[in-house]
Scaffold this active site. Structure first.
Site, PDB file in Angstrom:
ATOM      1  N   ASN A   1       0.865  -1.184   0.000  1.00 39.70           N
ATOM      2  CA  ASN A   1       0.000   0.000   0.000  1.00 39.70           C
ATOM      3  C   ASN A   1       0.900   1.232   0.000  1.00 39.70           C
ATOM      4  O   ASN A   1       1.499   1.553   1.021  1.00 39.70           O
ATOM      5  CB  ASN A   1      -0.893  -0.034   1.259  1.00 39.70           C
TER       6      ASN A   1
ATOM      7  N   LYS B   1       0.083   4.220  -0.256  1.00 43.18           N
ATOM      8  CA  LYS B   1      -0.615   5.364   0.365  1.00 43.18           C
ATOM      9  C   LYS B   1      -0.436   6.623  -0.493  1.00 43.18           C
ATOM     10  O   LYS B   1      -0.370   6.536  -1.716  1.00 43.18           O
ATOM     11  CB  LYS B   1      -0.118   5.591   1.792  1.00 43.18           C
TER      12      LYS B   1
ATOM     13  N   HIS C   1      -9.577   0.589   4.847  1.00 48.00           N
ATOM     14  CA  HIS C   1      -8.283   0.790   5.505  1.00 48.00           C
ATOM     15  C   HIS C   1      -8.480   1.700   6.716  1.00 48.00           C
ATOM     16  O   HIS C   1      -9.326   2.600   6.695  1.00 48.00           O
ATOM     17  CB  HIS C   1      -7.292   1.424   4.522  1.00 48.00           C
TER      18      HIS C   1
ATOM     19  N   GLU D   1      -6.960   4.162   7.813  1.00 51.17           N
ATOM     20  CA  GLU D   1      -6.844   5.609   7.554  1.00 51.17           C
ATOM     21  C   GLU D   1      -8.123   6.141   6.916  1.00 51.17           C
ATOM     22  O   GLU D   1      -8.501   7.294   7.128  1.00 51.17           O
ATOM     23  CB  GLU D   1      -5.603   5.883   6.696  1.00 51.17           C
TER      24      GLU D   1
ATOM     25  N   GLU E   1      -5.543  -5.594  10.330  1.00 52.89           N
ATOM     26  CA  GLU E   1      -4.554  -4.551  10.551  1.00 52.89           C
ATOM     27  C   GLU E   1      -4.865  -3.803  11.851  1.00 52.89           C
ATOM     28  O   GLU E   1      -5.694  -2.870  11.846  1.00 52.89           O
ATOM     29  CB  GLU E   1      -4.578  -3.539   9.413  1.00 52.89           C
TER      30      GLU E   1
ATOM     31  N   GLY F   1       2.094   1.895  10.771  1.00 50.22           N
ATOM     32  CA  GLY F   1       3.018   3.026  10.676  1.00 50.22           C
ATOM     33  C   GLY F   1       3.717   3.373  11.980  1.00 50.22           C
ATOM     34  O   GLY F   1       4.338   4.431  12.091  1.00 50.22           O
TER      35      GLY F   1
ATOM     36  N   SER G   1       3.173  -2.490  10.317  1.00 47.35           N
ATOM     37  CA  SER G   1       4.620  -2.495  10.557  1.00 47.35           C
ATOM     38  C   SER G   1       5.296  -3.813  10.163  1.00 47.35           C
ATOM     39  O   SER G   1       6.192  -4.298  10.858  1.00 47.35           O
ATOM     40  CB  SER G   1       4.920  -2.141  12.015  1.00 47.35           C
TER      41      SER G   1
HETATM   42  C1  PEP Z   1      -0.850  -0.141   5.841  1.00 43.35           C
HETATM   43  O1  PEP Z   1      -0.819   0.944   5.308  1.00 43.35           O
HETATM   44  O2  PEP Z   1      -1.793  -0.903   5.582  1.00 43.35           O
HETATM   45  C2  PEP Z   1       0.217  -0.529   6.757  1.00 43.35           C
HETATM   46  C3  PEP Z   1       0.127  -1.690   7.331  1.00 43.35           C
HETATM   47  O3  PEP Z   1       1.240   0.361   6.957  1.00 43.35           O
HETATM   48  P1  PEP Z   1       2.664   0.031   7.643  1.00 43.35           P
HETATM   49  O4  PEP Z   1       3.180  -1.244   7.043  1.00 43.35           O
HETATM   50  O5  PEP Z   1       3.523   1.214   7.341  1.00 43.35           O
HETATM   51  O6  PEP Z   1       2.402  -0.144   9.120  1.00 43.35           O
END
Ligand code: PEP
Length: 252
Positions: A9, A11, A94, A96, A164, A170, A210
């Site tokens: 992703n 983003k 997601h 976000e 997630e 992040g 992460s």
């Molecule tokens: C994500 O954007 O779905 C995500 C898991 O980000 P990160 O790997 O940076 O934690």
């Protein structure tokens, strides 16, 4: 056996030029890895460029969001059929989108239905916030998000779910492999209640939050973890390739 899937992703990162370079850097190394499905999800404006850079490659392309309506007066939004022309997957729900743009379960559910009708493969993201986890509410939150996200949706092999935990996205603090495996096991049981055991056993459920080259092997060692939804580490070609390589069945 479920084919592992690693989705990147990107983003709101990469200009179109940067997206083309990243896709081109990923193409050769990812094409040489067998047994893992890979997807990259660039910003909308780079979908065509990335799809072009990955033409005839094994690496698939996905979008990060979409509207559920087919067309109309929705300034700034993108319709399912517009995506279906350009890519195969779409991330929906997601964290976000849920927490910054206030998307709720009902909206996410409409998006999942619309994506499937348009022939897209939705990656439905679910996950609890830190305060919900600390209050011991993880199971309740995940149960609500899975049931509501899939309400009224017929069993469809195109579906993928990503667990997630919001506190892991992040932050550099991934869930422990055991916790990830346990919650994904819960998601699979919920899916089995909705669609039966056979469907649930075939469904790919990813872990996101992460994921890095340093922790993917132990996450993948969990029987329930079928791959990863990767944010930050998907922007560096060497890291993403390493995550994919370590996710291949032969690497386990
Ligand atoms: C994500 O954007 O779905 C995500 C898991 O980000 P990160 O790997 O940076 O934690």
């Amino acid at each position: 056996m479920r084919t592992p899937l690693i989705a990147g992703n990107w983003k709101m990162n990469t200009t179109t030029t940067e997206a083309r370079v990243l896709a081109s850097d990923l193409r050769g190394p990812l094409d040489s890895i067998e047994g893992v499905e890979t997807v990259v999800c660039p910003p909308f404006v780079s979908l065509a460029t990335v799809a072009d850079a990955l033409r005839r490659s094994s690496v698939k392309v996905g979008a990060q969001n979409m509207h559920y309506e087919a067309k109309g007066a929705f300034t700034g939004e993108i319709a399912p059929a517009m995506l279906a022309d350009l890519c195969e997957y779409v991330i929906l729900g997601h964290s976000e989108r849920r927490h910054i743009f206030l998307e709720d379960d009902a909206l996410v559910n409409k998006k999942v239905a619309a994506a499937l009708s348009a022939g897209l493969k939705p990656i439905l993201a679910v996950g609890e916030r830190l305060e919900e986890r600390n209050a011991g509410d993880t199971e309740q939150v995940i149960t609500r998000q899975v049931r509501a996200g899939l309400a009224g949706i017929a069993a469809d092999e195109a579906l993928i779910i990503a667990y997630e935990p919001v506190w892991a996205i992040g932050t550099g603090i991934a869930a422990s492999p055991e916790a990830a495996g346990e919650t994904i096991g819960l998601v699979r049981r919920l899916v089995a209640e909705l669609y039966g055991d056979e469907f649930a056993q075939a469904l790919r459920i990813l872990y996101g939050g992460s994921v890095t080259p340093d922790n993917i092997a132990e996450l993948r060692a969990q029987r329930e973890v079928d791959g990863g939804l990767v944010g930050g580490a998907s922007l560096k070609a060497t890291d993403f390739v390493s995550i994919v390589r370590q996710s291949a069945p032969a690497a386990g």
